[in-house]
Scaffold this motif. Structure first.
Motif, PDB file in Angstrom:
ATOM      1  N   ALA A   1      11.602  39.743 -54.704  1.00 11.90           N
ATOM      2  CA  ALA A   1      11.922  38.600 -55.564  1.00 11.90           C
ATOM      3  C   ALA A   1      12.218  37.353 -54.729  1.00 11.90           C
ATOM      4  O   ALA A   1      11.760  36.256 -55.065  1.00 11.90           O
ATOM      5  CB  ALA A   1      13.106  38.936 -56.470  1.00 11.90           C
ATOM      6  N   ARG A   2      12.958  37.531 -53.638  1.00 12.08           N
ATOM      7  CA  ARG A   2      13.242  36.381 -52.754  1.00 12.08           C
ATOM      8  C   ARG A   2      11.939  35.819 -52.174  1.00 12.08           C
ATOM      9  O   ARG A   2      11.774  34.607 -52.076  1.00 12.08           O
ATOM     10  CB  ARG A   2      14.167  36.804 -51.614  1.00 12.08           C
ATOM     11  CG  ARG A   2      15.611  36.809 -51.972  1.00 12.08           C
ATOM     12  CD  ARG A   2      16.507  37.032 -50.741  1.00 12.08           C
ATOM     13  NE  ARG A   2      17.852  37.283 -51.175  1.00 12.08           N
ATOM     14  CZ  ARG A   2      18.355  38.489 -51.446  1.00 12.08           C
ATOM     15  NH1 ARG A   2      17.619  39.569 -51.270  1.00 12.08           N
ATOM     16  NH2 ARG A   2      19.597  38.619 -51.861  1.00 12.08           N
ATOM     17  N   SER A   3      11.032  36.696 -51.792  1.00  8.83           N
ATOM     18  CA  SER A   3       9.755  36.226 -51.216  1.00  8.83           C
ATOM     19  C   SER A   3       8.925  35.468 -52.241  1.00  8.83           C
ATOM     20  O   SER A   3       8.040  34.698 -51.870  1.00  8.83           O
ATOM     21  CB  SER A   3       8.958  37.401 -50.643  1.00  8.83           C
ATOM     22  OG  SER A   3       8.349  38.154 -51.679  1.00  8.83           O
ATOM     23  N   LEU A   4       9.227  35.664 -53.517  1.00 10.05           N
ATOM     24  CA  LEU A   4       8.525  34.957 -54.591  1.00 10.05           C
ATOM     25  C   LEU A   4       9.268  33.702 -55.030  1.00 10.05           C
ATOM     26  O   LEU A   4       8.896  33.065 -56.006  1.00 10.05           O
ATOM     27  CB  LEU A   4       8.335  35.897 -55.786  1.00 10.05           C
ATOM     28  CG  LEU A   4       7.436  37.102 -55.522  1.00 10.05           C
ATOM     29  CD1 LEU A   4       7.524  38.108 -56.661  1.00 10.05           C
ATOM     30  CD2 LEU A   4       6.000  36.667 -55.276  1.00 10.05           C
ATOM     31  N   GLY A   5      10.345  33.363 -54.320  1.00  5.36           N
ATOM     32  CA  GLY A   5      11.048  32.118 -54.580  1.00  5.36           C
ATOM     33  C   GLY A   5      12.292  32.226 -55.432  1.00  5.36           C
ATOM     34  O   GLY A   5      12.901  31.197 -55.751  1.00  5.36           O
ATOM     35  N   LEU A   6      12.694  33.420 -55.821  1.00  2.00           N
ATOM     36  CA  LEU A   6      13.948  33.541 -56.571  1.00  2.00           C
ATOM     37  C   LEU A   6      15.120  33.347 -55.613  1.00  2.00           C
ATOM     38  O   LEU A   6      15.076  33.789 -54.465  1.00  2.00           O
ATOM     39  CB  LEU A   6      14.021  34.886 -57.276  1.00  2.00           C
ATOM     40  CG  LEU A   6      12.990  35.022 -58.409  1.00  2.00           C
ATOM     41  CD1 LEU A   6      12.889  36.450 -58.880  1.00  2.00           C
ATOM     42  CD2 LEU A   6      13.343  34.109 -59.559  1.00  2.00           C
ATOM     43  N   THR A   7      16.138  32.686 -56.097  1.00  2.00           N
ATOM     44  CA  THR A   7      17.274  32.321 -55.247  1.00  2.00           C
ATOM     45  C   THR A   7      18.361  33.392 -55.295  1.00  2.00           C
ATOM     46  O   THR A   7      18.406  34.228 -56.208  1.00  2.00           O
ATOM     47  CB  THR A   7      17.889  30.994 -55.714  1.00  2.00           C
ATOM     48  OG1 THR A   7      18.466  31.193 -57.021  1.00  2.00           O
ATOM     49  CG2 THR A   7      16.847  29.870 -55.758  1.00  2.00           C
ATOM     50  N   ASP A   8      19.268  33.310 -54.332  1.00  4.68           N
ATOM     51  CA  ASP A   8      20.411  34.229 -54.327  1.00  4.68           C
ATOM     52  C   ASP A   8      21.245  34.058 -55.594  1.00  4.68           C
ATOM     53  O   ASP A   8      21.742  35.044 -56.146  1.00  4.68           O
ATOM     54  CB  ASP A   8      21.280  34.012 -53.088  1.00  4.68           C
ATOM     55  CG  ASP A   8      20.636  34.564 -51.830  1.00  4.68           C
ATOM     56  OD1 ASP A   8      19.774  35.472 -51.929  1.00  4.68           O
ATOM     57  OD2 ASP A   8      20.995  34.094 -50.729  1.00  4.68           O
ATOM     58  N   ALA A   9      21.391  32.832 -56.070  1.00  3.47           N
ATOM     59  CA  ALA A   9      22.164  32.597 -57.298  1.00  3.47           C
ATOM     60  C   ALA A   9      21.487  33.274 -58.493  1.00  3.47           C
ATOM     61  O   ALA A   9      22.169  33.870 -59.341  1.00  3.47           O
ATOM     62  CB  ALA A   9      22.312  31.100 -57.555  1.00  3.47           C
TER      63      ALA A   9
END
Length: 175
Positions: free
Chosen positions: A96-104
């Protein structure tokens, strides 16, 4: 403590399943440090016929679905949060992070809250997936948020990842 030891593919059916998983789109990402199948895939060797059907369903959901990659990962993480599935969170949060989703956004999902999303279609996927894991149904408004073909794929995804989460819990697979 895991209930199931690392299984070895020691008969033709389990060897064929092992080779199919490792040789497919997942590649070696589902192997542990000793070369065994990780997570839910290890248990699939207990019943190769059922395991193969289950992993094939998962491959269709992950690699042949009309859901966007981000929408798919959002829905998977909603299921992982609802089931408190650490393994699925560990595997899918980096994707998900690699797809641009943020930690928040990931923290919100992990906490059972809807993340702030700029894409209305993604927000609808999260809302529908959340309704499926919490209420196990959709009201008419939720049903109408997405095209029926997407509702079909999303309900299948939620069912598949809920199955994996249940198996991970029963076999005490944590990482």
């Amino acid at each position: 403590m895991p209930r199931l030891p690392r299984l070895t593919p020691d008969d033709p059916a389990s060897r064929a399943l092992y080779d199919k998983i490792v040789g497919g789109p997942r590649g070696t990402s589902m192997l542990d440090q000793e070369g065994g199948l990780a997570g839910p895939f290890n248990a699939m060797l207990l019943s190769p016929a059922v395991g193969d059907a289950l992993q094939e369903l998962g491959a269709a959901i992950r690699y042949r679905s009309a859901l966007s990659d981000r929408a798919r990962e959002l829905a998977i993480l909603v299921v992982a949060s609802a089931w408190d599935s650490a393994f699925e969170q560990q595997v899918h949060e980096p994707i998900a992070r690699s797809l641009g989703l943020t930690d928040a956004q990931l923290t919100a999902i992990r906490s059972g809250r809807p993340p702030e999303l700029g894409d209305p279609a993604e927000a609808a996927v999260v809302r529908v997936a959340t309704a499926l894991v919490t209420g196990r149904d959709l009201d008419d408004e939720e049903y109408a948020l997405l095209p029926e073909s997407v509702v079909f794929e999303l309900t299948t995804l939620v069912g598949y990842y809920s199955t994996l989460a249940l198996q991970l819990r029963v076999f005490r697979v944590t990482g």
